[in-house]
Design a protein around this motif. Structure first.
Motif, PDB file in Angstrom:
ATOM      1  N   UNK A 128       2.814   5.868  -2.973  1.00 51.67           N
ATOM      2  CA  UNK A 128       3.889   6.738  -3.468  1.00 51.67           C
ATOM      3  C   UNK A 128       3.828   6.806  -4.998  1.00 51.67           C
ATOM      4  N   UNK A 129       3.602   5.630  -5.626  1.00 48.90           N
ATOM      5  CA  UNK A 129       3.563   5.591  -7.099  1.00 48.90           C
ATOM      6  C   UNK A 129       2.302   6.256  -7.663  1.00 48.90           C
ATOM      7  N   UNK A 130       1.270   6.384  -6.837  1.00 49.45           N
ATOM      8  CA  UNK A 130      -0.007   6.948  -7.326  1.00 49.45           C
ATOM      9  C   UNK A 130       0.177   8.379  -7.841  1.00 49.45           C
ATOM     10  N   UNK A 156      -8.439   4.686  -1.589  1.00 49.57           N
ATOM     11  CA  UNK A 156      -9.010   3.330  -1.553  1.00 49.57           C
ATOM     12  C   UNK A 156      -8.039   2.229  -1.121  1.00 49.57           C
ATOM     13  N   UNK A 157      -6.746   2.426  -1.367  1.00 44.09           N
ATOM     14  CA  UNK A 157      -5.786   1.334  -1.084  1.00 44.09           C
ATOM     15  C   UNK A 157      -5.833   0.931   0.387  1.00 44.09           C
ATOM     16  N   UNK A 158      -5.929  -0.363   0.623  1.00 44.87           N
ATOM     17  CA  UNK A 158      -5.871  -0.885   1.997  1.00 44.87           C
ATOM     18  C   UNK A 158      -7.165  -0.725   2.771  1.00 44.87           C
ATOM     19  N   UNK A 159      -8.208  -0.199   2.143  1.00 41.63           N
ATOM     20  CA  UNK A 159      -9.479   0.015   2.845  1.00 41.63           C
ATOM     21  C   UNK A 159     -10.520  -0.966   2.317  1.00 41.63           C
ATOM     22  N   UNK A 160     -11.114  -1.692   3.230  1.00 46.23           N
ATOM     23  CA  UNK A 160     -12.129  -2.671   2.817  1.00 46.23           C
ATOM     24  C   UNK A 160     -13.473  -1.967   2.693  1.00 46.23           C
ATOM     25  N   UNK A 161     -14.176  -2.198   1.589  1.00 45.18           N
ATOM     26  CA  UNK A 161     -15.502  -1.600   1.440  1.00 45.18           C
ATOM     27  C   UNK A 161     -16.547  -2.534   2.046  1.00 45.18           C
ATOM     28  N   UNK A 180      -5.840   9.994  -7.097  1.00 44.25           N
ATOM     29  CA  UNK A 180      -6.609  10.250  -5.858  1.00 44.25           C
ATOM     30  C   UNK A 180      -7.456   9.026  -5.512  1.00 44.25           C
ATOM     31  N   UNK A 181      -7.933   8.313  -6.535  1.00 41.28           N
ATOM     32  CA  UNK A 181      -8.701   7.080  -6.270  1.00 41.28           C
ATOM     33  C   UNK A 181      -7.826   6.097  -5.485  1.00 41.28           C
ATOM     34  N   UNK A 182      -6.593   5.900  -5.960  1.00 37.37           N
ATOM     35  CA  UNK A 182      -5.709   4.936  -5.277  1.00 37.37           C
ATOM     36  C   UNK A 182      -5.444   5.359  -3.840  1.00 37.37           C
ATOM     37  N   UNK A 183      -5.154   6.654  -3.647  1.00 36.94           N
ATOM     38  CA  UNK A 183      -4.811   7.101  -2.289  1.00 36.94           C
ATOM     39  C   UNK A 183      -5.991   6.992  -1.324  1.00 36.94           C
ATOM     40  N   UNK A 215       0.842  -1.211   0.000  1.00 39.82           N
ATOM     41  CA  UNK A 215       0.000   0.000   0.000  1.00 39.82           C
ATOM     42  C   UNK A 215       0.875   1.259   0.000  1.00 39.82           C
ATOM     43  N   UNK A 216       1.937   1.211   0.836  1.00 35.43           N
ATOM     44  CA  UNK A 216       2.832   2.393   0.915  1.00 35.43           C
ATOM     45  C   UNK A 216       3.498   2.628  -0.444  1.00 35.43           C
TER      46      UNK A 216
END
Ligand code: NAP
Length: 355
Positions: free
Chosen positions: A295-297, A311-316, A306-309, A290-291
């Motif tokens: 960074x690559x996002x 959403x990453x690591x967050x469960x819906x 912004x979508x990646x930052x 995720x980190x």
């Protein structure tokens, strides 16, 4: 205003207007409305000859009329909605990466919605408007600790952060403001779908089906800790039609079936014979990953970044019981939708055939 009785005309006597009829979701709704015997007026941006997948549907030659209308043209929907009992307002730009979010997303979404609603208020015939909103109007930041429902509102998005999400939240809010603050003369029911996938009636590649094209074409080099709430386009279309027909339907409907992790989606594709495609190979669905991906996002186009930052690591997690209870929707299994989507992408030449 709440409807207390169902329409007192037969389907054959009832005219339904659907905006953005050419779209991925709307074209399925047109098909279902025609199957049920309704007269349908669909708005499109191009000439009717551009849409054989609509004009050649069973019942279309007798009961489908296509009319040109642009969301940003004041009064463009006045004549179209005249005489219609129901209006399904689905038209809105669905694009994640844009140069100018205000003019490309927010203006057509928000001004377009009020433009359509003003026309509905002028026509004395409209009883109910069904608006296609999105889970984007509920949240743009999934949470490991929260189960989202229809009572949640996305207040985080902006022109800079997930602008497509912002356009959907603003458009839906403006629709509720319109019906709550004015004597609209019709009621509003809102459909909030998540990631809509499935077979497409037309040749265009929809933004949500594109996730799967990208996943099989090497556009995602790694598996990330992303979760998608999956819903089949045919179920979303059915939800619109039932929200229109069910007098007691009210408020918002979160319309999505199961949540799937990207890890499980890739495993499903491998298990179903798609290993020869360019699937993501490196698994970065972990905290360190995720980190790295966050960074690559910043190297990605703004909308995807912004979508990646967010959403990453967050469960819906969400509660879809209201639509099942009120409208009786029985969802198509996400796994079946995904496999059908891939086969449909191949059918429309968005992906090469399996070798
Ligand atoms: P789509 O295939 O891109 O359909 C969008 C429709 O809106 C098209 O018919 C498009 O017309 C029309 N449109 C866009 N800008 C317009 C304008 N300025 N004037 C008139 N018409 C305009 O996308 P979709 O997935 O079916 O989306 C339909 C609705 O569902 C949208 O409101 C979208 O936000 C919502 N939604 C989609 C998803 C999803 O995963 N697909 C999820 C939640 C909500 P053209 O054909 O001329 O471009």
């Amino acid at each position: 205003m709440r409807l207390t009785t169902l329409k007192n005309t037969t389907n054959e006597e009832t005219t339904v207007c659907i905006t953005g009829a050419s779209g991925f979701i709307a074209s399925h709704a047109v098909k279902q409305l025609l199957e049920k015997g309704y007269k349908v007026k669909g708005t499109v941006r191009g000439d009717a000859s551009k849409y054989p997948y609509l004009t050649e549907l069973p019942g279309a030659s007798e009961r489908l009329e296509l009319v040109q209308a642009n969301l940003l043209t004041e009064g463009a929907f006045d004549k179209v909605v005249e005489g219609c009992e129901f209006v399904l307002h689905t038209a809105s730009p669905y694009i994640v990466n844009v140069k100018d979010p205000q003019t490309e997303l927010v203006d057509p979404a928000v001004k377009g919605t009020t433009n359509v609603l003003k026309s509905c208020a002028k026509a004395n015939s409209v009883k109910r408007v069904v608006l296609t909103s999105s889970v984007a109007a509920i949240t743009d930041e999934p949470s490991n600790d929260k189960v989202f429902t229809e009572s949640d509102w996305n207040t985080l998005s902006s022109l800079k952060r997930n602008p497509y999400y912002y356009s959907k939240a603003q458009a839906e809010q403006s629709a509720w403001d319109f019906v709550n603050n004015q004597k609209a003369g019709f009621d509003l029911v809102v459909i909030n779908p998540f990631v809509v996938i499935g077979p497409s009636l037309g040749p265009a590649l929809n933004e949500s089906n594109k996730i799967f094209k990208d996943m099989l074409s090497g556009a995602y080099p790694t598996i990330m800790s992303l979760h998608w709430g999956i819903v089949d386009v045919r179920d979303v279309a059915t939800a619109h039609v039932l929200a229109m027909e069910t007098a007691s339907a009210s408020g918002r409907y979160l319309v999505s079936n199961e949540v799937m992790k990207m890890t499980d989606v890739v495993a499903l594709l491998k298990a179903n014979g798609f290993s020869k495609y360019n699937l993501p190979k490196v698994n970065l669905a972990c905290k360190t990953g995720d980190k790295v991906m966050k960074a690559l996002s910043y190297t990605q186009p703004k909308g995807s970044g912004t979508y990646l930052r967010s959403h990453l690591g967050r469960k819906m997690q969400y509660d879809n019981s209201k639509v099942k209870q009120d409208l009786g929707i029985q969802f198509i299994a996400a796994k079946d939708s995904i496999i059908e989507t891939i086969n449909d992408l191949i059918k429309w030449d968005h992906l090469p055939a399996k070798s």
